[in-house]
Design a protein around this motif. Sequence first.
Motif, short mmCIF file in Angstrom:
data_model
loop_
_atom_site.label_atom_id
_atom_site.label_comp_id
_atom_site.label_asym_id
_atom_site.label_seq_id
_atom_site.Cartn_x
_atom_site.Cartn_y
_atom_site.Cartn_z
N GLU A 161 45.54 40.54 20.30
CA GLU A 161 44.38 41.41 20.52
C GLU A 161 43.85 41.30 21.94
OE1 GLU A 161 39.95 42.20 18.59
OE2 GLU A 161 41.39 40.93 17.56
N ASP A 162 43.92 40.10 22.52
CA ASP A 162 43.41 39.89 23.87
C ASP A 162 44.36 40.41 24.94
OD1 ASP A 162 41.33 38.60 22.64
OD2 ASP A 162 42.17 36.60 22.93
N GLY A 163 45.64 40.55 24.60
CA GLY A 163 46.61 41.07 25.55
C GLY A 163 46.79 40.21 26.78
N ARG A 164 46.69 38.89 26.63
CA ARG A 164 46.80 38.00 27.78
C ARG A 164 48.25 37.86 28.19
NH1 ARG A 164 41.87 37.38 29.90
NH2 ARG A 164 42.20 35.25 30.62
N CYS A 165 48.53 38.22 29.44
CA CYS A 165 49.88 38.16 29.97
C CYS A 165 49.89 37.29 31.22
CB CYS A 165 50.38 39.57 30.29
SG CYS A 165 52.08 39.60 30.88
N GLU A 166 50.70 36.25 31.21
CA GLU A 166 50.73 35.32 32.34
C GLU A 166 51.13 36.02 33.63
OE1 GLU A 166 52.34 30.81 33.36
OE2 GLU A 166 53.20 31.93 31.66
N ASP A 167 51.95 37.05 33.53
CA ASP A 167 52.41 37.75 34.73
C ASP A 167 51.26 38.44 35.46
OD1 ASP A 167 54.97 36.97 34.18
OD2 ASP A 167 55.55 38.85 33.22
N ASP A 168 50.18 38.77 34.74
CA ASP A 168 49.02 39.40 35.39
C ASP A 168 48.27 38.42 36.28
OD1 ASP A 168 49.44 41.84 34.16
OD2 ASP A 168 48.18 41.36 32.44
N PHE A 169 48.41 37.13 35.98
CA PHE A 169 47.58 36.12 36.64
C PHE A 169 48.31 35.50 37.82
CE2 PHE A 169 45.05 36.83 33.03
CZ PHE A 169 43.78 36.30 33.27
N ASP A 170 48.35 36.26 38.92
CA ASP A 170 48.82 35.67 40.17
C ASP A 170 47.72 34.74 40.70
OD1 ASP A 170 46.86 37.35 41.23
OD2 ASP A 170 48.29 38.80 42.00
N ALA A 171 47.96 34.12 41.82
CA ALA A 171 47.01 33.13 42.35
C ALA A 171 45.64 33.76 42.60
CB ALA A 171 47.55 32.53 43.65
N GLY A 172 45.64 35.01 43.07
CA GLY A 172 44.36 35.65 43.36
C GLY A 172 43.55 35.90 42.10
N LEU A 173 44.18 36.40 41.06
CA LEU A 173 43.46 36.68 39.82
C LEU A 173 43.05 35.38 39.13
CD1 LEU A 173 42.61 39.24 38.22
CD2 LEU A 173 44.56 38.79 36.72
N TYR A 174 43.88 34.37 39.24
CA TYR A 174 43.59 33.06 38.66
C TYR A 174 42.30 32.50 39.26
CZ TYR A 174 44.83 28.42 36.78
OH TYR A 174 44.85 27.23 36.10
N ASP A 175 42.19 32.58 40.59
CA ASP A 175 40.97 32.09 41.25
C ASP A 175 39.79 33.00 40.96
OD1 ASP A 175 42.30 29.92 42.33
OD2 ASP A 175 42.73 30.91 44.25
N ALA A 176 40.04 34.30 40.85
CA ALA A 176 38.96 35.24 40.58
C ALA A 176 38.36 35.02 39.20
CB ALA A 176 39.47 36.68 40.71
N GLU A 177 39.20 34.63 38.24
CA GLU A 177 38.69 34.33 36.90
C GLU A 177 37.71 33.17 36.96
OE1 GLU A 177 40.44 33.51 32.42
OE2 GLU A 177 41.43 32.58 34.14
N LYS A 178 38.05 32.15 37.74
CA LYS A 178 37.14 31.01 37.89
C LYS A 178 35.86 31.43 38.59
CE LYS A 178 40.29 28.19 39.72
NZ LYS A 178 40.90 26.94 40.24
N GLU A 179 35.99 32.33 39.56
CA GLU A 179 34.80 32.81 40.27
C GLU A 179 33.86 33.56 39.33
OE1 GLU A 179 33.59 35.37 44.29
OE2 GLU A 179 35.65 35.41 43.54
N LEU A 180 34.42 34.41 38.46
CA LEU A 180 33.59 35.13 37.49
C LEU A 180 32.85 34.16 36.58
CD1 LEU A 180 32.69 37.73 36.02
CD2 LEU A 180 34.83 37.60 34.69
N PHE A 181 33.52 33.12 36.13
CA PHE A 181 32.89 32.10 35.29
C PHE A 181 31.79 31.38 36.06
CE2 PHE A 181 33.68 27.71 33.22
CZ PHE A 181 32.59 27.88 32.37
#
Length: 285
Positions: A121-141
């Motif tokens: 349901e969440d559609g989480r795909c590791e390929d979407d999470f490059d280094a930039g998105l990975y860091d951006a997720e932490k920034e949003l949190f």
Amino acid sequence: MFSDTHFHFSMVQERTCSDCADILSQMAQRDCFFAMDIGTACDDLPVRKAAVQKAIEGVVPALRPSVQRMIHYTAGIWPDVNAIRERMQQIDILKQQIAQSDGITAVGECGLDHHWNPSGEDGRCEDDFDAGLYDAEKELFEMQLLLAKNLNLPVVVHSRDAFSDTLECIKKTGYDTGIIHCYSYGLEEVKPFLDRGWYISFSGSVTYTKRSRMDDMRALLQYVPEDRILCETDAPYLAPVPMRGQPDTPLFVEHTYKFVADARGERVEQLCSIVDNNCRKLFKL
């Protein structure tokens, strides 16, 4: 009787209004002290409040005051890919929603999710999470942790397969008021959260524990001190055994309480009182 620190009233959209009114009525009849409707999108607070109020209209007048007192709201941004990419705009919208509301109880749910399940349901795909998105997720949190700090509100933290990064963000912001909701880690991981002052909330997922892991689960549930433990449904998800496989509702939280109380060697009534007191303290009720 059974407080519920975390449910999604999106179940209103999956059920008839009369069904939701019946659920709320039964919660009031059971003397539910506290139930928290959780936000996951930057702009969902008005929609959720309207859905709850519509359901309350279907409750018999004698029970409506109890239902109104019982329900509390959060506002937050769950870390889906689009929200992460548009985090600056989304945070601005979230701040506006909170400012225009007549009050929320907590910020969240927000956090990190590194459980890769593209077909889920969440559609989480590791390929979407490059280094930039990975860091951006932490920034949003981190932005939401700081927002809660500025508002002097607790945070409802979503952390799935992301223990180290979650702890890193918390340490970076230095804010330690809130819940690690639907706790899914082990005994060693709970220690730093407890040491920093966090509450730990257990959902119906604890009832899925395999026999081979039951001793570890009991050790975890017994380790969390009584002044830090909470229970939740996460409805409409994670229905506890024996309701597993059904859409969850706050009425099912009693099964989670019974499982947790048994593991801790407590009476269910005792655990209810403990959770009620923790809700009062954490949410300043």
